[in-house]
Design a protein around this motif. Sequence first.
Motif, short mmCIF file in Angstrom:
data_model
loop_
_atom_site.label_atom_id
_atom_site.label_comp_id
_atom_site.label_asym_id
_atom_site.label_seq_id
_atom_site.Cartn_x
_atom_site.Cartn_y
_atom_site.Cartn_z
N HIS A 18 0.84 -1.21 0.00
CA HIS A 18 0.00 0.00 0.00
C HIS A 18 0.88 1.25 0.00
O HIS A 18 0.61 2.21 -0.72
CB HIS A 18 -0.92 0.04 1.22
CG HIS A 18 -1.94 -1.06 1.26
ND1 HIS A 18 -2.67 -1.42 0.15
CD2 HIS A 18 -2.36 -1.88 2.27
CE1 HIS A 18 -3.49 -2.42 0.49
NE2 HIS A 18 -3.31 -2.71 1.76
N LEU A 22 1.01 4.13 -2.86
CA LEU A 22 0.65 5.52 -2.54
C LEU A 22 1.85 6.47 -2.61
O LEU A 22 1.78 7.59 -2.12
CB LEU A 22 0.02 5.59 -1.15
CG LEU A 22 -1.38 4.98 -0.99
CD1 LEU A 22 -1.74 4.82 0.47
CD2 LEU A 22 -2.43 5.83 -1.71
N ARG A 26 0.52 13.73 -2.50
CA ARG A 26 -0.94 13.68 -2.35
C ARG A 26 -1.45 14.94 -1.66
O ARG A 26 -2.22 14.90 -0.71
CB ARG A 26 -1.34 12.44 -1.53
CG ARG A 26 -0.75 11.14 -2.06
CD ARG A 26 -1.11 9.95 -1.19
NE ARG A 26 -0.67 10.09 0.18
CZ ARG A 26 0.54 9.78 0.62
NH1 ARG A 26 1.46 9.32 -0.21
NH2 ARG A 26 0.86 9.95 1.89
N GLU A 33 -4.67 13.67 -4.46
CA GLU A 33 -5.36 13.34 -3.20
C GLU A 33 -6.60 12.50 -3.51
O GLU A 33 -6.92 11.55 -2.79
CB GLU A 33 -5.76 14.61 -2.44
CG GLU A 33 -6.18 14.30 -0.99
CD GLU A 33 -6.95 15.43 -0.31
OE1 GLU A 33 -6.97 15.45 0.92
OE2 GLU A 33 -7.53 16.28 -0.99
N ALA A 36 -5.55 8.94 -4.23
CA ALA A 36 -5.27 8.23 -2.97
C ALA A 36 -6.58 7.81 -2.29
O ALA A 36 -6.70 6.69 -1.79
CB ALA A 36 -4.46 9.12 -2.04
N ILE A 40 -7.83 3.86 -1.41
CA ILE A 40 -8.31 3.33 -0.13
C ILE A 40 -9.66 2.62 -0.34
O ILE A 40 -9.86 1.48 0.08
CB ILE A 40 -8.47 4.45 0.92
CG1 ILE A 40 -7.13 5.13 1.20
CG2 ILE A 40 -9.08 3.90 2.21
CD1 ILE A 40 -7.24 6.44 1.95
N HIS A 153 -4.15 10.15 8.22
CA HIS A 153 -4.42 11.05 7.10
C HIS A 153 -3.74 10.54 5.83
O HIS A 153 -2.65 10.00 5.88
CB HIS A 153 -3.99 12.49 7.41
CG HIS A 153 -2.51 12.70 7.56
ND1 HIS A 153 -1.72 13.07 6.51
CD2 HIS A 153 -1.69 12.60 8.64
CE1 HIS A 153 -0.47 13.21 6.93
NE2 HIS A 153 -0.43 12.93 8.21
N TYR A 154 -4.46 10.69 4.71
CA TYR A 154 -3.89 10.19 3.45
C TYR A 154 -3.36 11.29 2.56
O TYR A 154 -2.80 11.02 1.50
CB TYR A 154 -4.91 9.30 2.71
CG TYR A 154 -6.15 10.02 2.22
CD1 TYR A 154 -7.28 10.10 3.01
CD2 TYR A 154 -6.19 10.58 0.95
CE1 TYR A 154 -8.42 10.74 2.56
CE2 TYR A 154 -7.33 11.23 0.49
CZ TYR A 154 -8.44 11.31 1.31
OH TYR A 154 -9.57 11.95 0.85
N ASP A 155 -3.50 12.54 2.97
CA ASP A 155 -2.90 13.62 2.19
C ASP A 155 -1.44 13.79 2.60
O ASP A 155 -1.01 13.28 3.64
CB ASP A 155 -3.66 14.94 2.40
CG ASP A 155 -3.53 15.46 3.82
OD1 ASP A 155 -3.67 14.65 4.77
OD2 ASP A 155 -3.26 16.66 4.01
N ALA A 224 1.46 7.64 4.49
CA ALA A 224 1.02 6.44 3.77
C ALA A 224 1.11 5.26 4.72
O ALA A 224 0.31 4.32 4.63
CB ALA A 224 1.88 6.21 2.53
N THR A 227 -2.07 5.11 6.71
CA THR A 227 -3.16 4.78 5.77
C THR A 227 -3.15 3.28 5.48
O THR A 227 -4.19 2.62 5.51
CB THR A 227 -2.97 5.59 4.47
OG1 THR A 227 -2.93 6.97 4.80
CG2 THR A 227 -4.09 5.33 3.48
N TRP A 251 -10.11 7.74 7.47
CA TRP A 251 -8.95 8.25 6.71
C TRP A 251 -9.24 9.71 6.41
O TRP A 251 -10.19 10.02 5.67
CB TRP A 251 -8.78 7.48 5.40
CG TRP A 251 -8.33 6.07 5.58
CD1 TRP A 251 -7.04 5.62 5.58
CD2 TRP A 251 -9.15 4.89 5.77
NE1 TRP A 251 -7.00 4.25 5.77
CE2 TRP A 251 -8.29 3.78 5.89
CE3 TRP A 251 -10.54 4.68 5.87
CZ2 TRP A 251 -8.76 2.49 6.08
CZ3 TRP A 251 -11.00 3.39 6.08
CH2 TRP A 251 -10.11 2.31 6.17
#
Length: 402
Positions: A18, A22, A26, A33, A36, A40, A153-155, A224, A227, A251
């Motif tokens: 993952h 990623l 992002r 973003e 991403a 998910i 957070h995925y950003d 990441a 995430t 997320w």
Amino acid sequence: MGVISNSSLYKKKSAIDHVKALAFGRKAGTTEEYIAMDYIRDSLKKKYIKTELDPFLWVSIWGLYILLFVILILIMLFIIFLSFFIIAARAFGYITLFISIYFLVYYILSVSVYKVFDLTQPVQRGHISHNVTTKIEANVYRKRKPVIIFCAHYDSISINYSERIINSMVLIFILYVFIFFPLNLTMDAQFIFKLINIILLFGYLIFFISIRAKNKSIGSVDDASGTAILIELSKLFHINPLNNIDLIFLWTGAEEMGLYGSKAFCYRNFKNLDKEYDLDKSYVINVDMVGSYIGLIDQTGIFKKAKLNISLNNILEDTAREKEIPLRKEIKSISFMGDHTVFQDYAKKSKRKLQVCWFYSSEDSRFIHSSKDTPDKCKPENLNGCIDLCYHTLKRLDTDIV
Ligand SMILES: [Zn+2]
């Protein structure tokens, strides 16, 4: 040390895969973003896990901080020029006034923008990001059970200077503003001193304006790693839910822009969560940075150190010892960023004993937000170790509740 994960639980390569998938910038509000976010959702969809998307608006808090420092610099330049170059002073005065008004509008927007529900209403300077959530209900139905909320957070964000450099530069600047500059004024400094001050202030002006960078960082450790860990954990618990505790996986988007994902989530859901669950017995687990080791923040605060939670860290530590998962407890002096802090604030306001914990590998902060934050900094055994640790700790909390 080796790979300590229980191979029957999940694929050992999944989490690091993952992180590799990623490995691109992002930044909040960009197409990346959104990619991403889709990643998910797709990963969970393959396992028939439904997710919800919650859009919200944000404005960058970075711009706000930068404006604040710029205004301070302009005021000081105004004061220096006032004593020998009136025209320049007047110009700096007007510019300061103009930017201050802009700052005020910006500030009001920054504290309220995520509260807007109707996203069709155009908000100037507002950007849209999304929270991705999924809920895994406990096997046993009971009113007011506890809930455990996982967040990551995925950003990502890219910055021209390391966190350490920014912290020291800001610290020196504050000392200058509050000690050196007033001292200079009272001493009625010579022209050469004034010149040095002007050069220094222009230097700082360039520094603050040049903080932000384009996509340099591919945000592997930050975040990441978290995430990926949440994706694997949600898959695990989807097949094998807890008996007595509901789970929410969150997320967040736009965390790096001022914790907007968690702010929007709490603003919209905290009251309902408080009604539905026993928040005095509930937990928030923020997985933000698992890299060269598994770090767990134990205490925060510059002067007075405060424990982050009453018992959750101890339980995690016990589990780590029992399962032989290497875990490092840490103290973080300066801490203003972290999704868990938003939950902490809401819990405090509603007088709930909701406990939060924070996985964060401090030593890796020298890589983050720069081109050095690459997948190789995330050791697969640490990603898996964190999954194991969370999984076994939750199993334990689940049985302790009855
Ligand atoms: Zn982060």
